[in-house]
Design an enzyme around this catalytic site. Sequence first.
Site, PDB file in Angstrom:
ATOM      1  N   SER A 141      59.091  31.856  73.583  1.00  0.00           N
ATOM      2  CA  SER A 141      58.237  30.787  74.137  1.00  0.00           C
ATOM      3  C   SER A 141      56.829  30.865  73.563  1.00  0.00           C
ATOM      4  O   SER A 141      56.230  29.843  73.186  1.00  0.00           O
ATOM      5  CB  SER A 141      58.152  30.919  75.660  1.00  0.00           C
ATOM      6  OG  SER A 141      59.398  30.681  76.249  1.00  0.00           O
TER       7      SER A 141
ATOM      8  N   LYS B 297      71.738  24.296  79.724  1.00  0.00           N
ATOM      9  CA  LYS B 297      71.091  25.135  78.694  1.00  0.00           C
ATOM     10  C   LYS B 297      71.866  24.981  77.377  1.00  0.00           C
ATOM     11  O   LYS B 297      72.591  24.014  77.199  1.00  0.00           O
ATOM     12  CB  LYS B 297      71.053  26.588  79.169  1.00  0.00           C
ATOM     13  CG  LYS B 297      70.178  26.803  80.401  1.00  0.00           C
ATOM     14  CD  LYS B 297      68.717  26.580  80.080  1.00  0.00           C
ATOM     15  CE  LYS B 297      67.828  26.759  81.306  1.00  0.00           C
ATOM     16  NZ  LYS B 297      66.450  26.335  81.037  1.00  0.00           N
TER      17      LYS B 297
ATOM     18  N   GLY C 289      66.007  23.620  72.138  1.00  0.00           N
ATOM     19  CA  GLY C 289      65.510  22.686  73.150  1.00  0.00           C
ATOM     20  C   GLY C 289      64.001  22.769  73.294  1.00  0.00           C
ATOM     21  O   GLY C 289      63.330  21.755  73.495  1.00  0.00           O
TER      22      GLY C 289
ATOM     23  N   ASP D 208      66.568  32.519  81.962  1.00  0.00           N
ATOM     24  CA  ASP D 208      67.345  32.768  80.738  1.00  0.00           C
ATOM     25  C   ASP D 208      68.132  34.081  80.796  1.00  0.00           C
ATOM     26  O   ASP D 208      68.906  34.384  79.896  1.00  0.00           O
ATOM     27  CB  ASP D 208      66.409  32.804  79.516  1.00  0.00           C
ATOM     28  CG  ASP D 208      65.869  31.417  79.184  1.00  0.00           C
ATOM     29  OD1 ASP D 208      66.479  30.411  79.599  1.00  0.00           O
ATOM     30  OD2 ASP D 208      64.826  31.346  78.508  1.00  0.00           O
TER      31      ASP D 208
END
Length: 453
Positions: A39, A362, A110, A335
Amino acid sequence: MALSKSRAVSTTSPTAARPRRFVPSGPLKGRTRVPGDKSISHRSLMFGALAVGETRVTGLLEGEDVMATAAALRAMGAAIEKQGETWSIHGVGVGGLLQPPAPLDMGNSGTSTRLLMGLVASHLIAATFIGDASLSKRPMGRVIDPLSLTGANFEASEGGRLPLTVRGISPAMPIEYRLPVASAQVKSAVLLAGLNTAGITRVIEPVPTRDHTERMLRGFGAELEVANDFGERVITIRGEADLMPQDIVVPGDPSSAAFFIVAALLVPGSELTIENVGMNPTRAGLVDVLQEMGGQIEVLNTREVGGEPVADLVVRHSELSGVEVSPDVVPSMIDEFPVFFVAAALAKGQTVTTGLEELRVKESDRLSAMAEALSGAGARVIEREDGLVIEGTGGEPLRGSANSRAKTHLDHRIAMAMAVAGLASRDGVDVDDTRPIATSFPAFETLLGECTG
Ligand code: S3P
């Protein structure tokens, strides 16, 4: 208007499937480090691409997902290159993204897709996003809805899916948006559109999600405030923003560390130190829940790296007990559920999870994929609409999947979770395709080999 299917195909991963059997291992020992946080790596590139001047990043995750973000930003004018161990980004400035000459191939990612859709929405450019078969099934309506309110225009495939084209607008309308699902990607897409939008863009988060966008945008000099309003997080950003280039050190990814944490808890005799793991409270739920189950995880040397808390974790083989996971902690370990289910499959007694509907959208439907793969390996699993109920073995190894190959459905985390299940099995677990692991953790198999001697 629906887009032509001829553009639906991503050009990534053209090679044949790479199956592998993960066999029971010796104890995990010594010290290891996992690669940089995914991230934070995406955001380092994106915010660097919007700052004027040179942003330097060390510890960047070099997985396929992050490289898809880098390629897209290059196509929109940023200069991004690796010099030694450091990534250097020369940004174009907020408002300065250029028209990409070809569709942006997001591969499996994504996060790249949704955050970049937000950026494009408030620039006067149009971009078409394409992706692999997994990404092309995932819902983009959740970002199209709020971004449409800014005046940007979207042409998506059926069901609000890829391939899709965003026609950005400038000046865009500032919006206030209450998140209908707990999603850091949707939150970030709206905030990123707000960077190049004059006025106040506001996102209201009834349930807190990972806060890297907020922390990092502040670090880059954006006027961003976070308030608490009767238990809801209210994030306000003032555009148009000027971002200042930064030097960033990316901490180790707790979502990658999760596979090693669970493996060390499950394999008898293990004592593994994992250094430099990100411990941001919006990401660290797995460690708390595993400790509650009896997992011996020592958190040492807590310190700050790049504005994020990090620590070294010492993990020892433990007898785990089943647990009821509160829906409140779900966003902070969203996650990690695939590998958490593996831990539950070897715990003593029942583990119950609820509030996990998001896992169905997901990289794969992670509830059904893990229910099927774990059952195939001999675990006792009941799949419910919003979670799994798992009756653990009480520490006995799983039988393994001699007769049924675990299907990964192009999902890196299913592949790695079932690899860990293989280490904790009697006969080993066959994983149908290990290629997806490269999206987030290219060195996974090598590191696992090193830790298990
Ligand atoms: C991410 C947010 C989460 C997470 C994903 C990375 C991010 O997705 O699952 O792997 O970097 O913002 P959602 O926003 O869909 O929950």
